[in-house]
Write an enzyme that holds these catalytic residues in place. Structure first.
Site, PDB file in Angstrom:
ATOM      1  N   SER A   1       0.823  -1.215   0.000  1.00 17.54           N
ATOM      2  CA  SER A   1       0.000   0.000   0.000  1.00 17.54           C
ATOM      3  C   SER A   1       0.858   1.267   0.000  1.00 17.54           C
ATOM      4  O   SER A   1       0.480   2.280   0.579  1.00 17.54           O
ATOM      5  CB  SER A   1      -0.945  -0.007   1.193  1.00 17.54           C
ATOM      6  OG  SER A   1      -0.209  -0.121   2.398  1.00 17.54           O
TER       7      SER A   1
ATOM      8  N   SER B   1       6.894   2.007   3.185  1.00 17.89           N
ATOM      9  CA  SER B   1       8.059   2.905   3.046  1.00 17.89           C
ATOM     10  C   SER B   1       7.680   4.277   2.510  1.00 17.89           C
ATOM     11  O   SER B   1       8.340   5.265   2.806  1.00 17.89           O
ATOM     12  CB  SER B   1       9.071   2.305   2.068  1.00 17.89           C
ATOM     13  OG  SER B   1       9.701   1.209   2.631  1.00 17.89           O
ATOM     14  N   THR B   2       6.613   4.331   1.684  1.00 12.36           N
ATOM     15  CA  THR B   2       6.300   5.610   1.024  1.00 12.36           C
ATOM     16  C   THR B   2       6.177   6.744   2.020  1.00 12.36           C
ATOM     17  O   THR B   2       6.682   7.835   1.817  1.00 12.36           O
ATOM     18  CB  THR B   2       5.007   5.473   0.193  1.00 12.36           C
ATOM     19  OG1 THR B   2       5.285   4.610  -0.897  1.00 12.36           O
ATOM     20  CG2 THR B   2       4.522   6.811  -0.340  1.00 12.36           C
TER      21      THR B   2
ATOM     22  N   TRP C   1       7.660   7.356   4.601  1.00  9.44           N
ATOM     23  CA  TRP C   1       8.932   7.828   5.153  1.00  9.44           C
ATOM     24  C   TRP C   1       9.709   8.667   4.143  1.00  9.44           C
ATOM     25  O   TRP C   1      10.727   9.273   4.499  1.00  9.44           O
ATOM     26  CB  TRP C   1       9.795   6.642   5.589  1.00  9.44           C
ATOM     27  CG  TRP C   1       9.142   5.840   6.668  1.00  9.44           C
ATOM     28  CD1 TRP C   1       8.432   4.684   6.525  1.00  9.44           C
ATOM     29  CD2 TRP C   1       9.088   6.165   8.061  1.00  9.44           C
ATOM     30  NE1 TRP C   1       7.952   4.257   7.732  1.00  9.44           N
ATOM     31  CE2 TRP C   1       8.342   5.154   8.706  1.00  9.44           C
ATOM     32  CE3 TRP C   1       9.598   7.213   8.837  1.00  9.44           C
ATOM     33  CZ2 TRP C   1       8.094   5.149  10.072  1.00  9.44           C
ATOM     34  CZ3 TRP C   1       9.346   7.203  10.199  1.00  9.44           C
ATOM     35  CH2 TRP C   1       8.614   6.188  10.798  1.00  9.44           C
TER      36      TRP C   1
ATOM     37  N   GLY D   1      11.287  13.814  -2.098  1.00 12.03           N
ATOM     38  CA  GLY D   1      10.211  14.179  -2.985  1.00 12.03           C
ATOM     39  C   GLY D   1      10.099  13.353  -4.238  1.00 12.03           C
ATOM     40  O   GLY D   1      10.468  12.185  -4.263  1.00 12.03           O
TER      41      GLY D   1
ATOM     42  N   HIS E   1      22.114   5.140   1.560  1.00 10.06           N
ATOM     43  CA  HIS E   1      21.893   6.594   1.642  1.00 10.06           C
ATOM     44  C   HIS E   1      23.064   7.181   2.412  1.00 10.06           C
ATOM     45  O   HIS E   1      23.439   6.664   3.465  1.00 10.06           O
ATOM     46  CB  HIS E   1      20.571   6.906   2.344  1.00 10.06           C
ATOM     47  CG  HIS E   1      20.127   8.317   2.113  1.00 10.06           C
ATOM     48  ND1 HIS E   1      20.742   9.396   2.699  1.00 10.06           N
ATOM     49  CD2 HIS E   1      19.152   8.831   1.325  1.00 10.06           C
ATOM     50  CE1 HIS E   1      20.158  10.506   2.284  1.00 10.06           C
ATOM     51  NE2 HIS E   1      19.192  10.196   1.446  1.00 10.06           N
TER      52      HIS E   1
ATOM     53  N   HIS F   1      19.373   1.734   1.958  1.00  7.94           N
ATOM     54  CA  HIS F   1      18.239   2.627   1.700  1.00  7.94           C
ATOM     55  C   HIS F   1      17.306   2.093   0.624  1.00  7.94           C
ATOM     56  O   HIS F   1      16.086   2.129   0.789  1.00  7.94           O
ATOM     57  CB  HIS F   1      18.803   3.985   1.273  1.00  7.94           C
ATOM     58  CG  HIS F   1      17.780   5.034   0.959  1.00  7.94           C
ATOM     59  ND1 HIS F   1      16.854   5.463   1.880  1.00  7.94           N
ATOM     60  CD2 HIS F   1      17.545   5.753  -0.176  1.00  7.94           C
ATOM     61  CE1 HIS F   1      16.090   6.402   1.326  1.00  7.94           C
ATOM     62  NE2 HIS F   1      16.473   6.581   0.079  1.00  7.94           N
TER      63      HIS F   1
ATOM     64  N   GLU G   1       9.715  -0.288  -5.912  1.00  7.21           N
ATOM     65  CA  GLU G   1      11.050  -0.739  -5.489  1.00  7.21           C
ATOM     66  C   GLU G   1      11.241  -2.245  -5.657  1.00  7.21           C
ATOM     67  O   GLU G   1      12.367  -2.710  -5.849  1.00  7.21           O
ATOM     68  CB  GLU G   1      11.310  -0.333  -4.035  1.00  7.21           C
ATOM     69  CG  GLU G   1      12.742  -0.645  -3.609  1.00  7.21           C
ATOM     70  CD  GLU G   1      13.122  -0.107  -2.239  1.00  7.21           C
ATOM     71  OE1 GLU G   1      12.357   0.693  -1.667  1.00  7.21           O
ATOM     72  OE2 GLU G   1      14.200  -0.495  -1.752  1.00  7.21           O
TER      73      GLU G   1
ATOM     74  N   ARG H   1      20.095   4.317  -8.307  1.00  5.58           N
ATOM     75  CA  ARG H   1      18.917   5.145  -8.607  1.00  5.58           C
ATOM     76  C   ARG H   1      19.199   6.622  -8.354  1.00  5.58           C
ATOM     77  O   ARG H   1      19.789   6.990  -7.340  1.00  5.58           O
ATOM     78  CB  ARG H   1      17.747   4.700  -7.726  1.00  5.58           C
ATOM     79  CG  ARG H   1      16.535   5.594  -7.847  1.00  5.58           C
ATOM     80  CD  ARG H   1      15.428   5.109  -6.957  1.00  5.58           C
ATOM     81  NE  ARG H   1      15.793   5.123  -5.568  1.00  5.58           N
ATOM     82  CZ  ARG H   1      15.623   6.159  -4.748  1.00  5.58           C
ATOM     83  NH1 ARG H   1      15.100   7.288  -5.198  1.00  5.58           N
ATOM     84  NH2 ARG H   1      15.981   6.077  -3.486  1.00  5.58           N
TER      85      ARG H   1
ATOM     86  N   SER I   1      12.153   7.376  -7.257  1.00  2.00           N
ATOM     87  CA  SER I   1      11.435   6.162  -6.851  1.00  2.00           C
ATOM     88  C   SER I   1       9.924   6.360  -6.751  1.00  2.00           C
ATOM     89  O   SER I   1       9.150   5.540  -7.261  1.00  2.00           O
ATOM     90  CB  SER I   1      11.979   5.615  -5.534  1.00  2.00           C
ATOM     91  OG  SER I   1      12.017   6.627  -4.579  1.00  2.00           O
ATOM     92  N   LEU I   2       9.482   7.446  -6.105  1.00  2.49           N
ATOM     93  CA  LEU I   2       8.026   7.674  -6.060  1.00  2.49           C
ATOM     94  C   LEU I   2       7.516   7.831  -7.495  1.00  2.49           C
ATOM     95  O   LEU I   2       6.440   7.343  -7.852  1.00  2.49           O
ATOM     96  CB  LEU I   2       7.685   8.917  -5.229  1.00  2.49           C
ATOM     97  CG  LEU I   2       8.026   8.861  -3.724  1.00  2.49           C
ATOM     98  CD1 LEU I   2       7.668  10.172  -3.042  1.00  2.49           C
ATOM     99  CD2 LEU I   2       7.334   7.719  -3.023  1.00  2.49           C
TER     100      LEU I   2
HETATM  101  C1  SIN Z   1      16.121  11.719   0.390  1.00  7.56           C
HETATM  102  O1  SIN Z   1      15.221  12.490   0.706  1.00  7.56           O
HETATM  103  O2  SIN Z   1      17.311  11.969   0.502  1.00  7.56           O
HETATM  104  C2  SIN Z   1      15.731  10.374  -0.158  1.00  7.56           C
HETATM  105  C3  SIN Z   1      15.090  10.547  -1.457  1.00  7.56           C
HETATM  106  C4  SIN Z   1      15.231   9.317  -2.278  1.00  7.56           C
HETATM  107  O3  SIN Z   1      15.599   8.253  -1.786  1.00  7.56           O
HETATM  108  O4  SIN Z   1      14.994   9.415  -3.488  1.00  7.56           O
END
Ligand code: SIN
Length: 537
Positions: free
Chosen positions: A21, A51-52, A54, A58, A244, A352, A376, A387, A392-393
């Site tokens: 979801s 995860s979304t 979090w 953007g 990350h 990440h 993902e 990536r 990703s979104l």
């Molecule tokens: C971030 O806000 O640094 C993560 C964004 C992402 O993983 O694309």
């Protein structure tokens, strides 16, 4: 191959099952409804806990003045370090702006500049400001809120919360025609049911829990990717685990989900410093602190090693309105006793994002008919070896729409599940979870070598022998982590070069020979095999 589980005690049915979801699952579900299909949405925790929510930074899309999908494509290809699939990247960047407009039409509200236009910021690897954000640093939460409101308004979407999907149901010809699932909290045997559908979409997000420290929530055990692998689907690019560069460092013993310090903080001017107070990224890359993520993570890791310290520093004291611009990050820093407007923030890399996953085509369909994968969990090829930030979104929005369109146009009749009695069943003791995470962080983390990877594989093989016959959520999750860790290590061992987020200390160079995807398969008897394919340029 399948997991050991009780006999299903109940059955439900829909045209399409969507598992997960987050942005990918919700977008797929809404678009499938727009095509008049009935949808069963299954989610492992409460519907808004993936995860979304979090995601801080953007959504990247070429919407700003002077920007273009071609420029976005260029930055995506550079970050992907020679392993992006050009067609997938073209789809992502050219369909991205429209997908974002549709999200806005569905009710998502993004931050505005004083001019009234949507405010766009920058993150690592982007040559332009093209990141939309919401609530300062709460973009994922806003995207999730808007899509959930639409889902909850649609009586054609049945939602089952707190349900762990165990395995795919397959017809005699291998087509996926449903899943087995367990409603968490209901007795392990009686709680197993089966859901039948004409198409199944995996959108279970990441697998960050394979490592000891991650930005991913505890539910991110890669259940959907592991299910697909056991159903015979090809997985690809799994060695490219993105670390990350900047999570809030608190303690050497910190484990599990760690607070993210978004790249957007560097996008707004924060700089990385070593323990002598010196900037170190300027000497490494022309984009300095905003170099692609793999480069920044590696350099932080190098500096930590050279200085024998557990973290570097992020200086965000020059950002005037930090508290207003980054309220979530401000709150997590303050909760850890750091005032980011006055003090340096201790930061270190943590796992990440999985740039690879289940190999899919441009319609999101895997190598197993009837099984689609989005977000993902998928390897569309759009991310290559690393990536690009905030793609990703966007991928969830773009490919969620394509998948539902393809399903609607190619819907088969419901197939009958077929139980293959020759298929191997396994279940691994939940006690392996922490030793597995430690072994992965130690031997298959930011830096790897043949020696560290072979040691990790040997540990995994030992852990895999701890088989049990008592089904339950912890054992299913541990088994999933075991299969995913094995796939990651096998691919990482095979790739004799350094590229993107795969950094081999024994093969430091990037090699043209390795412009290939490594694909892993698991057969019904539990035997691994791998193959290589050239990348479409
Ligand atoms: C971030 O806000 O640094 C993560 C964004 C992402 O993983 O694309």
């Amino acid at each position: 191959m399948k997991l050991f589980a009780g006999t299903p005690g109940w059955t439900t049915e829909a045209d399409v099952i969507v598992i997960g979801s987050g942005v990918a699952g919700l977008t797929t579900a809404l678009n499938a409804r727009a095509a008049n299909l009935s949808v069963l949405l299954v989610t492992k925790a409460h519907i808004d806990e993936g995860s979304t929510k979090w995601a801080q930074g953007g959504i990247a899309a070429a919407l700003g003045p002077g920007d273009s999908p071609e420029e976005h494509r260029e930055d995506t290809l550079i970050a992907g370090a020679g392993l992006c699939d050009l067609d997938a990247v073209n789809v992502l960047v050219s369909e991205g702006p429209e997908a974002v407009r549709k999200l806005i039409a569905r009710g998502a509200v993004f931050d505005k500049a004083e001019s009234g236009e949507i405010a766009l910021t920058r993150e690592g690897g982007h040559h332009r400001n093209r990141i939309l954000h919401a609530g300062g640093d709460a973009t994922g939460a806003e995207v999730s809120r808007a899509l959930l409101a639409a889902v909850q308004n649609d009586s054609g979407i049945e939602v089952i919360e707190h349900a762990l999907v165990i395995d795919a149901l397959q017809a005699a010809d291998g087509r996926v025609c449903g899943v087995t699932l367990h409603v968490i909290g209901v007795g392990s045997s009686s709680g197993v049911g089966r859901a039948l559908a004409r198409a199944v979409v995996i959108a279970t997000g990441g697998l960050g829990q394979v490592y000891s420290q991650t930005t991913n929530p505890s539910v991110s055990t890669g259940d959907g990717v592991a299910l697909a692998l056991r159903a015979g689907a090809a997985v690809a690019d799994v060695e490219f685990i993105q670390f990350h560069p900047t999570v809030l460092w608190s303690d050497t013993s910190a484990a599990g989900q760690q607070p993210l310090i978004s790249e957007a903080v560097r996008g707004e001017g924060a700089i990385l410093l070593n323990h002598q107070g010196e900037r170190f990224m300027e000497a490494v890359h022309p984009q300095a602190d905003l170099a692609p993520r793999d480069i920044v993570a590696k350099e932080i890791f190098n500096q930590m090693r050279e200085e024998h310290v557990p973290h570097m520093w992020l200086d965000a004291t020059g950002i005037d309105d930090f508290k207003e611009r980054f309220p979530t990050i401000y709150a997590s820093c303050m909760a850890n006793g750091i005032d980011p407007e006055q003090q340096l923030i201790p930061v270190a890399p943590a796992s990440h994002y999985a740039s690879g996953g289940v190999l899919v085509d441009l319609n999101g369909e895997s190598s197993v008919p009837g099984l689609y994968v989005c977000g993902e969990s998928a390897c569309t090829g759009a991310h290559g070896a690393n990536r690009l930030a905030s793609n990703s979104l966007l991928e969830g929005l773009v490919f969620g729409a394509r998948i539902s369109e393809h399903i609607a146009g190619n819907l088969p009749e419901q197939s009958e599940p077929h139980e293959d009695l020759s298929e191997q069943r396994v279940l691994i003791d939940p006690s392996i979870r922490i030793p597995l995470q430690l072994a992965m962080s130690e031997g298959a983390g930011v830096m790897r070598s043949a020696k560290s990877l072979k040691a990790t594989l040997a540990t995994l093989e030992q852990l895999g022998k701890r088989q049990i016959k008592e089904p339950g959520v912890k054992a299913w999750e541990a088994s999933n982590l075991y299969f995913l860790a094995s796939a990651i290590v096998r691919s990482a061992l095979e790739r004799h070069e350094s590229r993107g987020s795969h950094w081999r200390t024994d093969y430091l160079e990037t090699s043209a020979e390795w412009e290939q995807r490594i694909i892993q398969h698991l057969d019904k008897a539990g035997t691994w095999s791998s193959s290589k394919v050239a990348v479409a340029k």
